[in-house]
Scaffold this motif. Structure first.
Motif, mmCIF file in Angstrom:
data_model
loop_
_atom_site.group_PDB
_atom_site.id
_atom_site.type_symbol
_atom_site.label_atom_id
_atom_site.label_comp_id
_atom_site.label_asym_id
_atom_site.label_seq_id
_atom_site.Cartn_x
_atom_site.Cartn_y
_atom_site.Cartn_z
ATOM 1 N N LEU A 83 20.641 18.323 -6.727
ATOM 2 C CA LEU A 83 20.932 17.117 -5.954
ATOM 3 C C LEU A 83 20.194 17.156 -4.617
ATOM 4 O O LEU A 83 19.580 18.163 -4.263
ATOM 5 N N LEU A 84 20.244 16.045 -3.875
ATOM 6 C CA LEU A 84 19.672 16.033 -2.525
ATOM 7 C C LEU A 84 20.377 17.078 -1.670
ATOM 8 O O LEU A 84 21.571 17.309 -1.836
ATOM 9 N N PRO A 85 19.682 17.762 -0.760
ATOM 10 C CA PRO A 85 18.295 17.535 -0.347
ATOM 11 C C PRO A 85 17.239 18.216 -1.200
ATOM 12 O O PRO A 85 16.053 18.064 -0.932
ATOM 13 N N TYR A 86 17.650 18.979 -2.216
ATOM 14 C CA TYR A 86 16.645 19.701 -3.001
ATOM 15 C C TYR A 86 15.895 18.791 -3.959
ATOM 16 O O TYR A 86 14.711 19.004 -4.235
ATOM 17 N N ALA A 87 16.562 17.803 -4.504
ATOM 18 C CA ALA A 87 15.897 16.906 -5.440
ATOM 19 C C ALA A 87 16.637 15.582 -5.501
ATOM 20 O O ALA A 87 17.873 15.565 -5.511
ATOM 21 N N PRO A 88 15.910 14.474 -5.571
ATOM 22 C CA PRO A 88 16.569 13.186 -5.819
ATOM 23 C C PRO A 88 16.943 13.099 -7.298
ATOM 24 O O PRO A 88 16.598 13.982 -8.083
ATOM 25 N N THR A 89 17.619 12.049 -7.679
ATOM 26 C CA THR A 89 17.920 11.834 -9.090
ATOM 27 C C THR A 89 16.704 11.192 -9.738
ATOM 28 O O THR A 89 16.369 10.044 -9.443
ATOM 29 N N TYR A 90 16.038 11.942 -10.596
ATOM 30 C CA TYR A 90 14.837 11.428 -11.255
ATOM 31 C C TYR A 90 15.233 10.534 -12.423
ATOM 32 O O TYR A 90 16.149 10.842 -13.183
ATOM 33 N N SER A 91 14.510 9.425 -12.581
ATOM 34 C CA SER A 91 14.791 8.508 -13.695
ATOM 35 C C SER A 91 14.243 9.044 -15.013
ATOM 36 O O SER A 91 14.751 8.694 -16.081
ATOM 37 N N SER A 92 13.206 9.856 -14.951
ATOM 38 C CA SER A 92 12.601 10.446 -16.147
ATOM 39 C C SER A 92 11.754 11.630 -15.715
ATOM 40 O O SER A 92 11.530 11.848 -14.517
ATOM 41 N N TRP A 93 11.246 12.375 -16.691
ATOM 42 C CA TRP A 93 10.397 13.515 -16.348
ATOM 43 C C TRP A 93 9.071 13.054 -15.753
ATOM 44 O O TRP A 93 8.471 13.772 -14.944
ATOM 45 N N LEU A 94 8.630 11.844 -16.102
ATOM 46 C CA LEU A 94 7.404 11.306 -15.505
ATOM 47 C C LEU A 94 7.623 10.985 -14.026
ATOM 48 O O LEU A 94 6.721 11.152 -13.195
ATOM 49 N N ASP A 95 8.817 10.501 -13.702
ATOM 50 C CA ASP A 95 9.166 10.240 -12.305
ATOM 51 C C ASP A 95 9.171 11.543 -11.513
ATOM 52 O O ASP A 95 8.664 11.612 -10.390
ATOM 53 N N CYS A 96 9.734 12.594 -12.106
ATOM 54 C CA CYS A 96 9.737 13.925 -11.476
ATOM 55 C C CYS A 96 8.308 14.414 -11.261
ATOM 56 O O CYS A 96 7.962 14.920 -10.187
ATOM 57 N N TRP A 97 7.472 14.263 -12.273
ATOM 58 C CA TRP A 97 6.069 14.686 -12.204
ATOM 59 C C TRP A 97 5.341 13.976 -11.063
ATOM 60 O O TRP A 97 4.656 14.611 -10.262
ATOM 61 N N SER A 98 5.495 12.650 -10.988
ATOM 62 C CA SER A 98 4.768 11.877 -9.977
ATOM 63 C C SER A 98 5.227 12.229 -8.566
ATOM 64 O O SER A 98 4.414 12.293 -7.644
ATOM 65 N N GLN A 99 6.521 12.481 -8.396
ATOM 66 C CA GLN A 99 7.012 12.834 -7.064
ATOM 67 C C GLN A 99 6.520 14.212 -6.639
ATOM 68 O O GLN A 99 6.120 14.400 -5.478
ATOM 69 N N LEU A 100 6.546 15.171 -7.548
ATOM 70 C CA LEU A 100 6.019 16.499 -7.229
ATOM 71 C C LEU A 100 4.536 16.434 -6.895
ATOM 72 O O LEU A 100 4.046 17.127 -5.996
ATOM 73 N N HIS A 101 3.816 15.580 -7.622
ATOM 74 C CA HIS A 101 2.378 15.420 -7.374
ATOM 75 C C HIS A 101 2.129 14.828 -6.000
ATOM 76 O O HIS A 101 1.232 15.271 -5.269
ATOM 77 N N ARG A 102 2.915 13.834 -5.621
ATOM 78 C CA ARG A 102 2.765 13.221 -4.303
ATOM 79 C C ARG A 102 3.043 14.220 -3.187
ATOM 80 O O ARG A 102 2.393 14.202 -2.141
ATOM 81 N N GLU A 103 4.004 15.091 -3.405
ATOM 82 C CA GLU A 103 4.386 16.070 -2.379
ATOM 83 C C GLU A 103 3.506 17.317 -2.387
ATOM 84 O O GLU A 103 3.646 18.177 -1.521
ATOM 85 N N GLY A 104 2.634 17.430 -3.380
ATOM 86 C CA GLY A 104 1.786 18.618 -3.474
ATOM 87 C C GLY A 104 2.542 19.851 -3.943
ATOM 88 O O GLY A 104 2.185 20.973 -3.570
ATOM 89 N N ASN A 105 3.560 19.650 -4.778
ATOM 90 C CA ASN A 105 4.417 20.769 -5.228
ATOM 91 C C ASN A 105 4.244 21.106 -6.702
ATOM 92 O O ASN A 105 5.119 21.743 -7.296
ATOM 93 N N MET A 106 3.139 20.724 -7.311
ATOM 94 C CA MET A 106 2.961 20.940 -8.744
ATOM 95 C C MET A 106 2.853 22.420 -9.127
ATOM 96 O O MET A 106 3.044 22.773 -10.295
ATOM 97 N N SER A 107 2.551 23.269 -8.164
ATOM 98 C CA SER A 107 2.433 24.708 -8.474
ATOM 99 C C SER A 107 3.556 25.527 -7.839
ATOM 100 O O SER A 107 3.462 26.751 -7.791
ATOM 101 N N ARG A 108 4.596 24.866 -7.370
ATOM 102 C CA ARG A 108 5.698 25.572 -6.715
ATOM 103 C C ARG A 108 6.355 26.567 -7.671
ATOM 104 O O ARG A 108 6.775 26.204 -8.764
ATOM 105 N N GLY A 109 6.401 27.827 -7.251
ATOM 106 C CA GLY A 109 6.991 28.866 -8.079
ATOM 107 C C GLY A 109 6.016 29.535 -9.033
ATOM 108 O O GLY A 109 6.394 30.457 -9.754
ATOM 109 N N ASN A 110 4.763 29.077 -9.038
ATOM 110 C CA ASN A 110 3.783 29.650 -9.964
ATOM 111 C C ASN A 110 3.449 31.096 -9.609
ATOM 112 O O ASN A 110 3.211 31.925 -10.483
ATOM 113 N N SER A 111 3.455 31.393 -8.315
ATOM 114 C CA SER A 111 3.183 32.758 -7.858
ATOM 115 C C SER A 111 4.365 33.256 -7.033
ATOM 116 O O SER A 111 4.905 32.520 -6.198
ATOM 117 N N LEU A 112 4.739 34.505 -7.249
ATOM 118 C CA LEU A 112 5.848 35.096 -6.504
ATOM 119 C C LEU A 112 5.354 36.171 -5.537
ATOM 120 O O LEU A 112 6.150 36.899 -4.954
#
Length: 300
Positions: free
Chosen positions: A252-281
């Motif tokens: 939930l907020l503030p970590y994530a809004p309620t996404y309407s679909s996985w495409l909505d989640c994808w587009s928001q992560l892309h806009r924020e530049g977070n598509m690789s978040r967690g890829n490297s530890l």
């Protein structure tokens, strides 16, 4: 039967060993950062602000929940691993039995290497997809058990009770949250890996070398790593959708809004530049243009 049992045991052992790594990875994917950035050095020796890596993050979890805390969500993940291994093996076995039962199976003309790769990859795709489809409910429960660390909830405290909770609140579809991007990522990764390995082994490596078999096995590992890097956004989106709006603080907020679909989640992560978040530890950089908010334990 003995071979299947040994595969299940091996898979279970690897699952237990990798549990702390996956736990940390999932919390980072959600955007939870319990520790502020510290001044350190990057791979080139320059001083930069870095986020805590795997070991520092795991140490924090141990400090809060003890060593057993690193293994939250292990039970449903073990179920997923064991069932998935069995289903995967059974599907491939059915393909082999059907092929052997075909008339004139022993007199078939040899097929080209490309045709063989296409056939084997198609069968592997079906086997993996079947295993993923059947075990996805356990995957969803695993992720939600882990994400409870953020809000200190106990909503998903057991595998059976978690099944009842999801069915009561979300119905059957709740068990398959995040399934589509997970399936797409698995399929794309498989085809990329196998086709790249085929192209390298066929056109880039010369036959006849004494270590050719060993080199080709290395090329398979390299292309697998490359394919997993390219398809990582599907893994991230799938995991975020599995915990989104499920009643836990991490979804939930503030970590994530309620996404309407996985495409909505994808587009928001892309806009924020977070598509690789967690890829490297390791050697985790502070996100550019964002500030750390201590009260929320995240960047914004």
């Amino acid at each position: 039967m003995a071979d299947a049992a040994s595969q299940v045991l091996l898979g279970s052992g690897l699952t237990v060993l990798s549990q702390p790594l996956m736990y940390v990875k999932v919390l980072v994917q959600v955007g939870y950062e319990p520790l502020p950035p510290t001044l350190g050095r990057n791979v080139f020796g320059r001083q930069v602000y870095q986020l805590p890596g795997l070991f520092a993050y795991a140490k924090h979890i141990v400090k809060v929940d003890g060593r057993a805390g690193l293994f939250k969500g292990l039970a449903p993940r073990l179920c997923s691993s064991a069932i998935g291994t069995v289903v995967h093996g059974k599907v491939l076995q059915r393909y082999q039995e059907a092929e052997q039962a075909e008339p004139g199976a022993s007199k078939k003309e040899p097929v080209s290497s490309l045709e063989q790769i296409l056939k084997e990859t198609s069968r592997e795709m079906v086997a993996r997809s079947a295993a993923t489809l059947i075990t996805h409910p356990f995957h969803v429960i695993t992720l939600r058990c882990m994400v409870q660390f953020i809000g200190r909830e106990t909503k998903y405290s057991g595998t059976l009770s978690a099944f009842a909770t999801i069915y009561r609140e979300e119905g059957i579809l709740g068990f398959f949250a995040g399934l589509i991007p997970r399936l797409l990522g698995d399929i794309l990764s498989l085809w990329l890996c196998n086709m790249l390995a085929y192209l390298i082994n066929t056109y880039a490596l010369e036959n006849g070398a004494s270590t050719m078999a060993e080199i080709k096995s290395y090329s398979q590992a390299v292309t697998g790593f490359f394919a997993s890097m390219l398809t990582y956004p599907f893994v991230l989106v799938s995991n975020l959708m599995a915990v989104n709006n499920c009643g836990l603080a991490g979804g939930l907020l503030p970590y994530a809004p309620t996404y309407s679909s996985w495409l909505d989640c994808w587009s928001q992560l892309h806009r924020e530049g977070n598509m690789s978040r967690g890829n490297s530890l390791f050697f985790r950089k502070v996100p550019a243009g964002k500030r750390y908010v201590w009260e929320e334990r995240r960047f914004r």
